[in-house]
Write a protein that holds these residues in place. Structure first.
Motif, PDB file in Angstrom:
ATOM      1  N   UNK A  26       6.591  -4.955  28.537  1.00 56.10           N
ATOM      2  CA  UNK A  26       6.836  -4.499  29.911  1.00 56.10           C
ATOM      3  C   UNK A  26       7.838  -3.345  29.923  1.00 56.10           C
ATOM      4  N   UNK A  27       8.071  -2.793  31.128  1.00 54.78           N
ATOM      5  CA  UNK A  27       9.055  -1.720  31.272  1.00 54.78           C
ATOM      6  C   UNK A  27      10.415  -2.187  30.766  1.00 54.78           C
ATOM      7  N   UNK A  28      11.214  -1.249  30.303  1.00 50.04           N
ATOM      8  CA  UNK A  28      12.566  -1.563  29.833  1.00 50.04           C
ATOM      9  C   UNK A  28      13.511  -1.531  31.027  1.00 50.04           C
ATOM     10  N   UNK A  29      14.240  -2.602  31.229  1.00 48.53           N
ATOM     11  CA  UNK A  29      15.278  -2.670  32.255  1.00 48.53           C
ATOM     12  C   UNK A  29      16.580  -3.019  31.556  1.00 48.53           C
ATOM     13  N   UNK A  30      17.557  -2.139  31.689  1.00 42.69           N
ATOM     14  CA  UNK A  30      18.836  -2.339  31.015  1.00 42.69           C
ATOM     15  C   UNK A  30      19.951  -1.747  31.862  1.00 42.69           C
ATOM     16  N   UNK A  31      21.186  -1.957  31.464  1.00 44.49           N
ATOM     17  CA  UNK A  31      22.305  -1.372  32.198  1.00 44.49           C
ATOM     18  C   UNK A  31      22.988  -0.318  31.348  1.00 44.49           C
ATOM     19  N   UNK A  32      23.820   0.469  32.002  1.00 39.97           N
ATOM     20  CA  UNK A  32      24.505   1.573  31.339  1.00 39.97           C
ATOM     21  C   UNK A  32      25.947   1.627  31.805  1.00 39.97           C
ATOM     22  N   UNK A  33      26.748   2.443  31.148  1.00 40.49           N
ATOM     23  CA  UNK A  33      28.171   2.570  31.430  1.00 40.49           C
ATOM     24  C   UNK A  33      28.366   3.285  32.763  1.00 40.49           C
ATOM     25  N   UNK A  34      29.167   2.703  33.655  1.00 45.12           N
ATOM     26  CA  UNK A  34      29.453   3.327  34.953  1.00 45.12           C
ATOM     27  C   UNK A  34      30.951   3.485  35.145  1.00 45.12           C
ATOM     28  N   UNK A  35      31.297   4.301  36.133  1.00 50.21           N
ATOM     29  CA  UNK A  35      32.701   4.467  36.528  1.00 50.21           C
ATOM     30  C   UNK A  35      33.066   3.349  37.494  1.00 50.21           C
ATOM     31  N   UNK A  36      34.196   2.757  37.350  1.00 48.32           N
ATOM     32  CA  UNK A  36      34.617   1.697  38.261  1.00 48.32           C
ATOM     33  C   UNK A  36      34.058   0.356  37.861  1.00 48.32           C
ATOM     34  N   UNK A  37      33.924  -0.518  38.880  1.00 48.86           N
ATOM     35  CA  UNK A  37      33.515  -1.889  38.609  1.00 48.86           C
ATOM     36  C   UNK A  37      32.047  -2.162  38.889  1.00 48.86           C
ATOM     37  N   UNK A  38      31.305  -1.189  39.360  1.00 48.21           N
ATOM     38  CA  UNK A  38      29.901  -1.451  39.663  1.00 48.21           C
ATOM     39  C   UNK A  38      29.048  -1.406  38.393  1.00 48.21           C
ATOM     40  N   UNK A  76       2.874  -2.698  15.988  1.00 45.98           N
ATOM     41  CA  UNK A  76       3.578  -3.667  15.142  1.00 45.98           C
ATOM     42  C   UNK A  76       5.097  -3.486  15.211  1.00 45.98           C
ATOM     43  N   UNK A  77       5.547  -2.231  15.324  1.00 48.23           N
ATOM     44  CA  UNK A  77       6.981  -1.939  15.361  1.00 48.23           C
ATOM     45  C   UNK A  77       7.524  -1.777  16.781  1.00 48.23           C
ATOM     46  N   UNK A  78       6.777  -2.190  17.787  1.00 54.51           N
ATOM     47  CA  UNK A  78       7.216  -2.055  19.175  1.00 54.51           C
ATOM     48  C   UNK A  78       8.563  -2.737  19.457  1.00 54.51           C
ATOM     49  N   UNK A  79       8.838  -3.938  18.930  1.00 59.85           N
ATOM     50  CA  UNK A  79      10.167  -4.536  19.178  1.00 59.85           C
ATOM     51  C   UNK A  79      11.306  -3.692  18.610  1.00 59.85           C
ATOM     52  N   UNK A  80      11.120  -3.099  17.454  1.00 55.59           N
ATOM     53  CA  UNK A  80      12.131  -2.228  16.851  1.00 55.59           C
ATOM     54  C   UNK A  80      12.354  -0.992  17.723  1.00 55.59           C
ATOM     55  N   UNK A  81      11.270  -0.421  18.224  1.00 55.46           N
ATOM     56  CA  UNK A  81      11.353   0.762  19.084  1.00 55.46           C
ATOM     57  C   UNK A  81      12.069   0.426  20.381  1.00 55.46           C
ATOM     58  N   UNK A  82      11.696  -0.704  20.990  1.00 59.77           N
ATOM     59  CA  UNK A  82      12.322  -1.146  22.239  1.00 59.77           C
ATOM     60  C   UNK A  82      13.822  -1.354  22.052  1.00 59.77           C
ATOM     61  N   UNK A  83      14.208  -1.990  20.960  1.00 59.71           N
ATOM     62  CA  UNK A  83      15.624  -2.234  20.675  1.00 59.71           C
ATOM     63  C   UNK A  83      16.394  -0.926  20.525  1.00 59.71           C
ATOM     64  N   UNK A  84      15.809   0.042  19.833  1.00 62.16           N
ATOM     65  CA  UNK A  84      16.492   1.334  19.632  1.00 62.16           C
ATOM     66  C   UNK A  84      16.701   2.047  20.963  1.00 62.16           C
ATOM     67  N   UNK A  85      15.700   2.033  21.835  1.00 62.85           N
ATOM     68  CA  UNK A  85      15.820   2.696  23.136  1.00 62.85           C
ATOM     69  C   UNK A  85      16.880   2.001  23.984  1.00 62.85           C
ATOM     70  N   UNK A  86      16.887   0.674  24.014  1.00 61.82           N
ATOM     71  CA  UNK A  86      17.875  -0.079  24.794  1.00 61.82           C
ATOM     72  C   UNK A  86      19.280   0.195  24.282  1.00 61.82           C
ATOM     73  N   UNK A  87      19.452   0.250  22.980  1.00 65.05           N
ATOM     74  CA  UNK A  87      20.768   0.522  22.394  1.00 65.05           C
ATOM     75  C   UNK A  87      21.248   1.922  22.779  1.00 65.05           C
ATOM     76  N   UNK A  88      20.380   2.908  22.724  1.00 61.79           N
ATOM     77  CA  UNK A  88      20.765   4.279  23.083  1.00 61.79           C
ATOM     78  C   UNK A  88      21.136   4.367  24.554  1.00 61.79           C
ATOM     79  N   UNK A  89      20.344   3.758  25.423  1.00 60.67           N
ATOM     80  CA  UNK A  89      20.624   3.791  26.865  1.00 60.67           C
ATOM     81  C   UNK A  89      21.969   3.133  27.157  1.00 60.67           C
ATOM     82  N   UNK A  90      22.256   2.020  26.502  1.00 61.26           N
ATOM     83  CA  UNK A  90      23.500   1.301  26.742  1.00 61.26           C
ATOM     84  C   UNK A  90      24.742   2.087  26.356  1.00 61.26           C
ATOM     85  N   UNK A  91      24.593   3.090  25.511  1.00 61.33           N
ATOM     86  CA  UNK A  91      25.735   3.903  25.064  1.00 61.33           C
ATOM     87  C   UNK A  91      25.975   5.124  25.952  1.00 61.33           C
ATOM     88  N   UNK A  92      25.090   5.392  26.904  1.00 59.79           N
ATOM     89  CA  UNK A  92      25.163   6.625  27.692  1.00 59.79           C
ATOM     90  C   UNK A  92      26.025   6.460  28.941  1.00 59.79           C
TER      91      UNK A  92
END
Length: 134
Positions: A37-49, A72-88
């Motif tokens: 399914x679509x990737x839903x994740x969170x990212x770094x924000x200013x403040x408490x939101x 076959x490597x879709x879980x690895x790809x998904x994990x890499x994208x989520x990790x990159x988004x979480x650092x932004x």
């Protein structure tokens, strides 16, 4: 004279056949794989939101034979994208230039991971076909 011309035309046509076959095989037949399914994740924000990002990722390959490997490597790809988004940071997530930089970073990192796993570069392009942030 006509038979000589006909023979010459047939000879030229038969000599050009391998060149036509090589030209057809040199053109890539692009195929797409959508991470579901679509990737839903969170990212770094200013403040408490809390900031959320929902994106759909399509992967373009130059050869349809690569699709089973990508799947076959879709879980690895998904994990890499989520990790990159979480650092932004929020500013990068919400800007067009930042979005393009994130997309390119995802493509590079995923290709590096796939090269390590399969010993070949599988992806031609990584596209964000849905990109919703809050």
């Amino acid at each position: 004279m006509k038979s000589l011309l006909l023979t010459f035309a047939v000879l030229l046509f038969s000599l050009n056949q391998p060149a036509l076959a090589q030209t057809a095989s040199a053109n890539p037949q692009y195929s797409y794989f959508t991470l579901t399914p679509d990737i839903t994740t969170n990212y770094i924000t200013q403040g408490k939101k809390l900031g959320y990002l929902r994106l759909q990722v399509d992967l373009m390959v130059a050869d349809p034979d690569y699709l089973p490997l990508v799947e076959h490597h879709a879980p690895l790809i998904r994990d890499a994208v989520i990790q990159i988004i979480g650092e932004q940071p929020e500013s990068k997530i919400k800007s067009l230039a930042g979005r393009e930089a994130i997309r390119q970073l995802c493509l590079d990192r995923v290709n590096d991971l796939l090269i390590a796993e399969t010993n070949q570069k599988l992806l031609t392009e990584l596209l964000f076909t849905k990109y919703l942030y809050q």
